[in-house]
Scaffold this motif. Structure first.
Motif, short mmCIF file in Angstrom:
data_model
loop_
_atom_site.label_atom_id
_atom_site.label_comp_id
_atom_site.label_asym_id
_atom_site.label_seq_id
_atom_site.Cartn_x
_atom_site.Cartn_y
_atom_site.Cartn_z
N TYR A 58 0.02 -1.08 -6.62
CA TYR A 58 -1.48 -1.05 -7.05
C TYR A 58 -1.61 0.01 -8.22
O TYR A 58 -2.66 -0.31 -8.82
CB TYR A 58 -1.91 -0.73 -5.64
N THR A 97 3.55 1.52 -2.88
CA THR A 97 2.88 1.96 -4.24
C THR A 97 3.25 3.50 -4.58
O THR A 97 3.47 3.70 -5.70
CB THR A 97 1.25 1.61 -4.24
N GLY A 129 -7.12 0.76 -4.94
CA GLY A 129 -6.76 -0.77 -5.29
C GLY A 129 -7.18 -1.73 -3.96
O GLY A 129 -6.81 -3.08 -4.28
N TRP A 130 -7.70 -1.24 -2.81
CA TRP A 130 -7.97 -2.02 -1.94
C TRP A 130 -9.32 -1.37 -1.06
O TRP A 130 -9.41 -0.25 -0.99
CB TRP A 130 -6.81 -2.17 -0.93
N HIS A 188 0.68 -1.21 0.03
CA HIS A 188 0.06 -0.03 -0.12
C HIS A 188 0.97 1.30 0.02
O HIS A 188 0.75 2.25 -0.95
CB HIS A 188 -0.98 0.03 1.20
#
Length: 320
Positions: A38, A14, A159-160, A11
């Motif tokens: 990501y 990135t 991305g999450w 995370h």
């Protein structure tokens, strides 16, 4: 500098790895698998990627053999591993930066919480992060390796899935809010959660590298400028769909029975801490200036998930 980033494809990495490349550093990303972060960024073409297993006894030596000037450790979760890395890098590396967590502090007694006013941690994760931060501070204080620990809030970004309005990862919460359906909240919804965009965390790490002397032996809370409570978060999220949240307070016992044990336990772990942290120390010593308010960071994450078919909502987002 040559900067080795452990966990560079996660995370924070990135955004941190491309930042460091653009700042002119020679960057090595160490992870279990060789891949970029990501978010696509051409800066990754200039990054050396190394595969290594942190569980291996040779891991600290493998990091040292990369001849770094500084090491950023984004994926350390226990004191033994942290201590082994420090022991190997002492006298070899100029600066070790560790990613901790605001969970190093327990349930809030007074807010905003500063680096010096947190209560004792609860739970294995928070206890471990606190122990690592204390070890690193003592290491530098005693004349050993120069270290810095940075403690992010609930990290969000494209991305999450973000920690949602109920303090868990249940995706149906977003569907209910986007449909205008009732949402049961435990208690009155006054508990706070403190999010932060992954790029703002990356900014703080980059600043700590650039201000090594100011950061030496220090710990910093790295969060958004403000925090959201349950009911405010839910109302803001519903407004993204042009709606008003229909919140229904229930007891924790009722919430556990209806939400399911896994989701309810995650909610409890986030909300019992009731966290809201000060960023004044990071702002003063590092020049930390977060770009994102928590709702803006979360919206970016939700929009990405919706656009990529990873989150089902009943109505489209109405906010730009």
């Amino acid at each position: 500098m040559r900067v080795v980033v452990i966990g560079g494809s996660g995370h924070i990495g990135t955004f941190l790895v491309p930042r460091l490349v653009r700042a002119g550093h020679d960057v090595v990303s160490v992870s279990r698998g060789q891949h970029a972060g990501y978010v696509r960024d051409d800066a990754w073409r200039q990054v050396r990627q190394v595969t290594a297993d942190r569980a291996s006894a040779t891991f600290p030596a493998e990091v040292a053999d990369l001849a770094p000037d500084a090491v950023v450790d984004l994926v350390c979760f226990d004191l033994e591993s942290a201590t082994a890395l420090v022991s190997r890098l002492r006298g070899v590396v100029g600066h070790l930066l560790h990613c901790g967590s605001i969970w190093r502090s327990g349930p809030s007694a007074k807010v905003p919480v500063t680096e010096d006013t947190g209560t004792p941690p609860i739970g294995a994760y928070g206890i471990a992060k606190d122990a690592i931060a204390r070890m690193l501070k003592e290491e530098t204080r005693s004349g050993g390796l120069v270290t810095t620990s940075l403690h992010p809030g609930h990290i969000v970004g494209p991305g999450w899935h973000p920690i949602g309005p109920l303090g868990n990862l249940d995706p149906t919460v977003w569907h209910r809010l986007s449909a205008g359906q009732p949402l049961e909240i435990p208690g009155i919804g006054a508990e706070l959660m403190h999010h932060v965009h992954a790029d703002d965390v990356a900014q703080a790490f980059e600043a700590a590298l650039a201000h090594r002397d100011a950061a030496a032996g220090e710990d910093f809370s790295v969060v958004a400028p403000s925090a959201l409570n349950v009911r405010g978060y839910a109302q803001i999220a519903a407004s993204w769909f042009g709606l008003t949240a229909d919140l229904r307070p229930v007891t924790w016992e009722q919430f556990r029975a209806r939400a399911g044990e896994e989701a309810a336990q995650l909610s409890w772990e986030h909300l019992v801490r009731d966290h809201y942290f000060s960023i004044e120390k990071a702002r003063t010593l590092l020049g930390y200036t977060p770009r994102y308010e928590p709702e803006d960071a979360i919206l970016e994450s939700v929009r990405w998930l919706v656009d990529h078919g990873q989150l089902k909502v009943a109505n489209p987002l109405t906010i730009d």
